[in-house]
Design an enzyme around this catalytic site. Structure first.
Site, PDB file in Angstrom:
ATOM      1  N   ASN A  83       0.862  -1.210  -0.023  1.00 29.18           N
ATOM      2  CA  ASN A  83       0.132   0.036   0.059  1.00 29.18           C
ATOM      3  C   ASN A  83       0.945   1.047   0.120  1.00 29.18           C
ATOM      4  O   ASN A  83       1.387   1.608   1.008  1.00 29.18           O
ATOM      5  CB  ASN A  83      -0.918  -0.218   1.409  1.00 29.18           C
ATOM      6  CG  ASN A  83      -1.743   1.516   1.464  1.00 29.18           C
ATOM      7  OD1 ASN A  83      -1.823   2.105   0.320  1.00 29.18           O
ATOM      8  ND2 ASN A  83      -2.207   1.421   2.634  1.00 29.18           N
TER       9      ASN A  83
ATOM     10  N   LYS B 267      -0.056   4.175  -0.055  1.00 29.45           N
ATOM     11  CA  LYS B 267      -0.567   5.236   0.231  1.00 29.45           C
ATOM     12  C   LYS B 267      -0.427   6.527  -0.313  1.00 29.45           C
ATOM     13  O   LYS B 267      -0.571   6.475  -1.767  1.00 29.45           O
ATOM     14  CB  LYS B 267       0.261   5.619   1.773  1.00 29.45           C
ATOM     15  CG  LYS B 267      -0.135   4.398   2.658  1.00 29.45           C
ATOM     16  CD  LYS B 267       0.303   4.853   4.031  1.00 29.45           C
ATOM     17  CE  LYS B 267       0.486   3.437   4.988  1.00 29.45           C
ATOM     18  NZ  LYS B 267       0.030   3.408   6.486  1.00 29.45           N
TER      19      LYS B 267
ATOM     20  N   HIS C  30      -9.424   0.430   4.786  1.00 28.80           N
ATOM     21  CA  HIS C  30      -7.988   0.825   5.596  1.00 28.80           C
ATOM     22  C   HIS C  30      -8.406   1.765   6.834  1.00 28.80           C
ATOM     23  O   HIS C  30      -8.973   2.592   6.580  1.00 28.80           O
ATOM     24  CB  HIS C  30      -7.215   1.486   4.574  1.00 28.80           C
ATOM     25  CG  HIS C  30      -5.693   1.504   4.984  1.00 28.80           C
ATOM     26  ND1 HIS C  30      -5.307   2.439   6.174  1.00 28.80           N
ATOM     27  CD2 HIS C  30      -4.688   0.892   5.007  1.00 28.80           C
ATOM     28  CE1 HIS C  30      -4.170   2.269   6.316  1.00 28.80           C
ATOM     29  NE2 HIS C  30      -3.678   1.218   5.657  1.00 28.80           N
TER      30      HIS C  30
ATOM     31  N   GLU D  11      -6.908   4.131   7.878  1.00 31.85           N
ATOM     32  CA  GLU D  11      -6.859   5.511   7.563  1.00 31.85           C
ATOM     33  C   GLU D  11      -8.070   6.029   6.771  1.00 31.85           C
ATOM     34  O   GLU D  11      -8.409   7.406   7.092  1.00 31.85           O
ATOM     35  CB  GLU D  11      -5.310   5.815   6.626  1.00 31.85           C
ATOM     36  CG  GLU D  11      -4.050   5.594   7.656  1.00 31.85           C
ATOM     37  CD  GLU D  11      -2.955   5.249   6.732  1.00 31.85           C
ATOM     38  OE1 GLU D  11      -2.935   5.415   5.466  1.00 31.85           O
ATOM     39  OE2 GLU D  11      -1.984   4.723   7.471  1.00 31.85           O
TER      40      GLU D  11
ATOM     41  N   GLU E  35      -4.995  -5.421  10.568  1.00 30.13           N
ATOM     42  CA  GLU E  35      -4.180  -4.400  10.714  1.00 30.13           C
ATOM     43  C   GLU E  35      -4.191  -3.666  12.160  1.00 30.13           C
ATOM     44  O   GLU E  35      -5.244  -2.791  12.072  1.00 30.13           O
ATOM     45  CB  GLU E  35      -4.184  -3.365   9.615  1.00 30.13           C
ATOM     46  CG  GLU E  35      -3.668  -3.965   8.324  1.00 30.13           C
ATOM     47  CD  GLU E  35      -3.645  -3.016   7.340  1.00 30.13           C
ATOM     48  OE1 GLU E  35      -2.253  -3.043   6.737  1.00 30.13           O
ATOM     49  OE2 GLU E  35      -3.857  -2.009   7.042  1.00 30.13           O
TER      50      GLU E  35
ATOM     51  N   GLY F 218       2.392   2.085  10.546  1.00 37.21           N
ATOM     52  CA  GLY F 218       3.374   3.065  10.527  1.00 37.21           C
ATOM     53  C   GLY F 218       4.059   3.635  11.615  1.00 37.21           C
ATOM     54  O   GLY F 218       4.525   4.777  11.820  1.00 37.21           O
TER      55      GLY F 218
ATOM     56  N   SER G  49       3.599  -2.328  10.347  1.00 35.71           N
ATOM     57  CA  SER G  49       4.711  -2.049  10.529  1.00 35.71           C
ATOM     58  C   SER G  49       5.763  -3.448   9.931  1.00 35.71           C
ATOM     59  O   SER G  49       6.819  -3.800  10.593  1.00 35.71           O
ATOM     60  CB  SER G  49       5.472  -1.657  11.918  1.00 35.71           C
ATOM     61  OG  SER G  49       4.842  -0.516  12.029  1.00 35.71           O
TER      62      SER G  49
END
Ligand code: PEP
Length: 273
Positions: free
Chosen positions: A9, A11, A107, A109, A179, A185, A225
């Protein structure tokens, strides 16, 4: 055997030239992995780079042949409507139109910054399947939820909502990515055994919902991560079928060892009485 999938991904990183350079470097690297049982590899650049990425994949497949057969380009998001007055959105059919096969749905985010909800994740998952796209459905608990002991409850709810109104044949076509939000991140890895426990619980939840063993064939990925130094232990776990990778997918020298870590790691499907 369940499929192993390593997805990147990207992003909101990489312009056109950078996207082309990265996809080329990754695919050239994969082309050197002849003789390995490669995982499915899904590269998810920004929307504007998708046509370029799809064309680059096509031309490198022509150059290298079979070794790139398990490589795909996917989107990071999409709308669930087929078309209409939805300014700024991209329809599922627009993704398949340029040869895409996968799409990341829900996701964290998107949930955190763009008001994505369990309900919209369900609508998008259904729209992806209706358009023959493989949805990579993301679920994961926040740090507060984990610390309050709510992880399993939150994940079960997210999974059940995402799958509402899907029949058994449809659910068999999805991919789930676990996740934990606090591991995305942040450099904080979820312990492999704990990630495996949650991935297993996701599989059991789906099997319970459908009263079958349909989920024994569904890939459940871990994301948060993931690095070259973590992938081997993660792939050794019984219920982790691959990785959804953010930061470490942005450099070929990091992503290629992760892909290699997923090679030859397909898991036997569990047997249930
Ligand atoms: C992600 O974006 O899905 C992700 C897991 O990011 P990172 O690997 O950077 O934690």
């Amino acid at each position: 055997m369940r499929k192993t999938i390593i997805a990147g991904n990207w992003k909101m990183h990489k312009n056109q030239a950078e996207s082309k350079a990265l996809i080329t470097a990754v695919l050239e690297g994969v082309s050197q992995m002849k003789g390995e049982t490669l995982p499915d590899i899904v590269l998810c650049p920004v929307f504007l780079s998708l046509p370029l990425a799809a064309e680059t994949l096509k031309s490198l497949k022509e150059k290298h042949g079979e070794v790139l057969n398990t490589c795909y380009v996917g989107a990071q998001n999409m709308d669930y409507h087929e078309s209409g007055a939805f300014t700024g959105e991209i329809a599922p059919g627009m993704l398949t139109d340029i040869g895409l096969t996968h799409v990341i749905i829900g996701h964290s985010e998107r949930r955190q910054y763009f008001a994505e909800t369990n309900a919209s994740v369900n609508l998008k998952t259904r729209a992806a399947l209706a358009n023959k796209l493989v949805p990579i459905v993301c679920v994961g608990e926040t740090l507060d939820e984990r610390e309050a002991g709510l992880t399993d409850q939150v994940i079960r709810r997210q999974v059940a909502s995402a799958l509402e109104e899907l029949d058994k044949d449809q659910v068999a076509k999805i991919v789930v990515a676990y996740e934990p939000v606090w591991a995305i991140g942040t450099g904080k890895n979820c312990e492999s055994t704990e990630a495996n426990r949650v991935c297993k619980m996701i599989r059991e939840t789906i099997n319970e919902l459908y009263a079958t063993n349909v989920a024994d064939a569904i890939p459940v990925l871990y994301g948060g991560s993931v690095k070259p130094s973590t992938i081997v232990e993660q792939m050794e776990q019984s219920d982790i079928d691959g990785a959804l990778v953010g930061g470490a997918s942005l450099k070929a020298e990091d992503f290629l060892p992760i892909i290699k870590g997923g090679a030859g790691r397909s898991k036997l499907m569990g047997t249930r009485a």
